[in-house]
Design a protein around this motif. Structure first.
Motif, PDB file in Angstrom:
ATOM      1  N   VAL A   1       0.836  -1.197   0.000  1.00 38.01           N
ATOM      2  CA  VAL A   1       0.000   0.000   0.000  1.00 38.01           C
ATOM      3  C   VAL A   1       0.872   1.249   0.000  1.00 38.01           C
ATOM      4  O   VAL A   1       0.646   2.197  -0.768  1.00 38.01           O
ATOM      5  N   PHE A   2       1.891   1.273   0.856  1.00 40.38           N
ATOM      6  CA  PHE A   2       2.765   2.445   0.959  1.00 40.38           C
ATOM      7  C   PHE A   2       3.464   2.730  -0.368  1.00 40.38           C
ATOM      8  O   PHE A   2       3.579   3.888  -0.784  1.00 40.38           O
ATOM      9  N   ALA A   3       3.937   1.691  -1.040  1.00 40.79           N
ATOM     10  CA  ALA A   3       4.664   1.884  -2.298  1.00 40.79           C
ATOM     11  C   ALA A   3       3.800   2.581  -3.338  1.00 40.79           C
ATOM     12  O   ALA A   3       4.283   3.437  -4.083  1.00 40.79           O
ATOM     13  N   TYR A   4       2.508   2.250  -3.391  1.00 41.18           N
ATOM     14  CA  TYR A   4       1.611   2.909  -4.337  1.00 41.18           C
ATOM     15  C   TYR A   4       1.281   4.325  -3.888  1.00 41.18           C
ATOM     16  O   TYR A   4       1.262   5.254  -4.685  1.00 41.18           O
ATOM     17  N   GLU A   5       0.999   4.489  -2.605  1.00 37.69           N
ATOM     18  CA  GLU A   5       0.588   5.808  -2.118  1.00 37.69           C
ATOM     19  C   GLU A   5       1.726   6.819  -2.160  1.00 37.69           C
ATOM     20  O   GLU A   5       1.504   8.019  -2.265  1.00 37.69           O
ATOM     21  N   SER A   6       2.952   6.351  -2.056  1.00 35.11           N
ATOM     22  CA  SER A   6       4.110   7.251  -2.102  1.00 35.11           C
ATOM     23  C   SER A   6       4.487   7.621  -3.526  1.00 35.11           C
ATOM     24  O   SER A   6       5.268   8.553  -3.743  1.00 35.11           O
ATOM     25  N   GLY A   7       3.951   6.865  -4.499  1.00 35.00           N
ATOM     26  CA  GLY A   7       4.311   7.125  -5.881  1.00 35.00           C
ATOM     27  C   GLY A   7       5.507   6.342  -6.365  1.00 35.00           C
ATOM     28  O   GLY A   7       5.926   6.463  -7.515  1.00 35.00           O
ATOM     29  N   LEU A   8       6.090   5.493  -5.492  1.00 35.06           N
ATOM     30  CA  LEU A   8       7.233   4.685  -5.899  1.00 35.06           C
ATOM     31  C   LEU A   8       6.831   3.742  -7.031  1.00 35.06           C
ATOM     32  O   LEU A   8       7.585   3.548  -7.981  1.00 35.06           O
ATOM     33  N   VAL A   9       5.662   3.156  -6.902  1.00 36.33           N
ATOM     34  CA  VAL A   9       5.122   2.284  -7.937  1.00 36.33           C
ATOM     35  C   VAL A   9       3.816   2.895  -8.427  1.00 36.33           C
ATOM     36  O   VAL A   9       3.011   3.359  -7.626  1.00 36.33           O
ATOM     37  N   THR A  10       3.633   2.910  -9.725  1.00 34.96           N
ATOM     38  CA  THR A  10       2.415   3.485 -10.272  1.00 34.96           C
ATOM     39  C   THR A  10       1.615   2.416 -11.020  1.00 34.96           C
ATOM     40  O   THR A  10       2.199   1.494 -11.590  1.00 34.96           O
ATOM     41  N   PRO A  11       0.290   2.517 -10.999  1.00 34.14           N
ATOM     42  CA  PRO A  11      -0.541   1.518 -11.679  1.00 34.14           C
ATOM     43  C   PRO A  11      -0.173   1.386 -13.150  1.00 34.14           C
ATOM     44  O   PRO A  11       0.098   2.383 -13.815  1.00 34.14           O
ATOM     45  N   GLY A  12      -0.111   0.164 -13.609  1.00 31.22           N
ATOM     46  CA  GLY A  12       0.160  -0.078 -15.020  1.00 31.22           C
ATOM     47  C   GLY A  12       1.606  -0.345 -15.338  1.00 31.22           C
ATOM     48  O   GLY A  12       1.950  -0.741 -16.441  1.00 31.22           O
ATOM     49  N   GLU A  13       2.506  -0.124 -14.344  1.00 36.54           N
ATOM     50  CA  GLU A  13       3.917  -0.373 -14.590  1.00 36.54           C
ATOM     51  C   GLU A  13       4.170  -1.868 -14.762  1.00 36.54           C
ATOM     52  O   GLU A  13       3.575  -2.679 -14.064  1.00 36.54           O
TER      53      GLU A  13
END
Length: 224
Positions: free
Chosen positions: A212-224
């Motif tokens: 959850v943190f990785a997505y919310e921080s922007g480290l990982v973005t949907p579709g990558e």
């Protein structure tokens, strides 16, 4: 060691079925059942289970609010069980919020019996139950609806080393420690050490919260 479990679900037949299945295991002890979230919280405070199987949708108090109360207890309450959410795909939004609140994972209600037993053992051991493809899709769907991470989550990333950041991004993509070791050409024990340091530095409870943190921080973005 015996794992103490309570089952919180508004359907009596579901509770009975899960209880019978789990109680038949020599290392699992079902210490109680509750029909809604409010009674589930009260039961947990009395019985101190290791794992709470928590339905998402229930009357009186839903599983999300109950999970919040169990995982962020008021002053004076020291017991915090592991919470395993029981769900169907039509309530993904609740599951996402439950993961953010600190739930250790989720399981589909129609999962095979062996999966339920394994899930309880995995969560009781202190790990997070992550079905990689499902978790990644679930969190990506909701991250897509939110702005890219800014502020505190993104700033907290700066406390990680470059290698720790790489490991976190692979955890968020659903890779196991073995897969991360292969990707980064590291020993699996080294990966475990990096994951542990990431969780400690970011003050995260387990891999579920790390995703959850990785997505919310922007480290990982949907579709990558």
């Amino acid at each position: 060691m015996t794992t103490r479990v309570i089952i919180v679900d508004d359907q009596a037949m579901v509770r009975a079925g899960f209880a019978a299945l789990l109680a038949a295991q020599s290392d699992i002890d079902v210490v109680g059942e509750a029909p809604d979230g409010a009674q589930g919280v009260e039961l947990s405070r009395r019985t101190h289970p290791d794992v709470v199987l928590m339905d998402v949708r229930m009357p009186e108090m839903d599983g999300l609010e109950a999970a919040r109360r169990l995982l962020s207890p008021p002053p004076g309450v020291t017991h915090r069980p592991r919470v395993l959410m029981l769900t169907t795909f039509d309530v993904d939004d609740y599951v996402y919020e439950a993961l953010r609140a600190g739930a250790s994972g989720f399981l589909l209600k129609d999962a095979p019996p062996a999966d339920l037993i394994a899930a309880v053992r995995v969560v009781a051991s202190g790990d997070a139950l992550l079905a990689p493809s499902v978790t990644r899709r679930l969190i990506a769907d909701f991250a897509r609806q939110r702005p890219a991470g800014r502020g505190k989550p993104a700033l907290r990333l700066k406390g990680l080393t470059e290698r720790e950041t790489e490991v976190l991004s692979l955890v968020a993509r659903g890779q196991s420690n073995t897969e991360i070791a292969d990707t980064l050409v590291l020993a699996e024990q080294t990966v475990k050490t990096h994951v542990s340091r990431v969780l400690t530095k970011l003050d995260l409870r387990d891999r579920a919260q790390a995703v959850v943190f990785a997505y919310e921080s922007g480290l990982v973005t949907p579709g990558e």
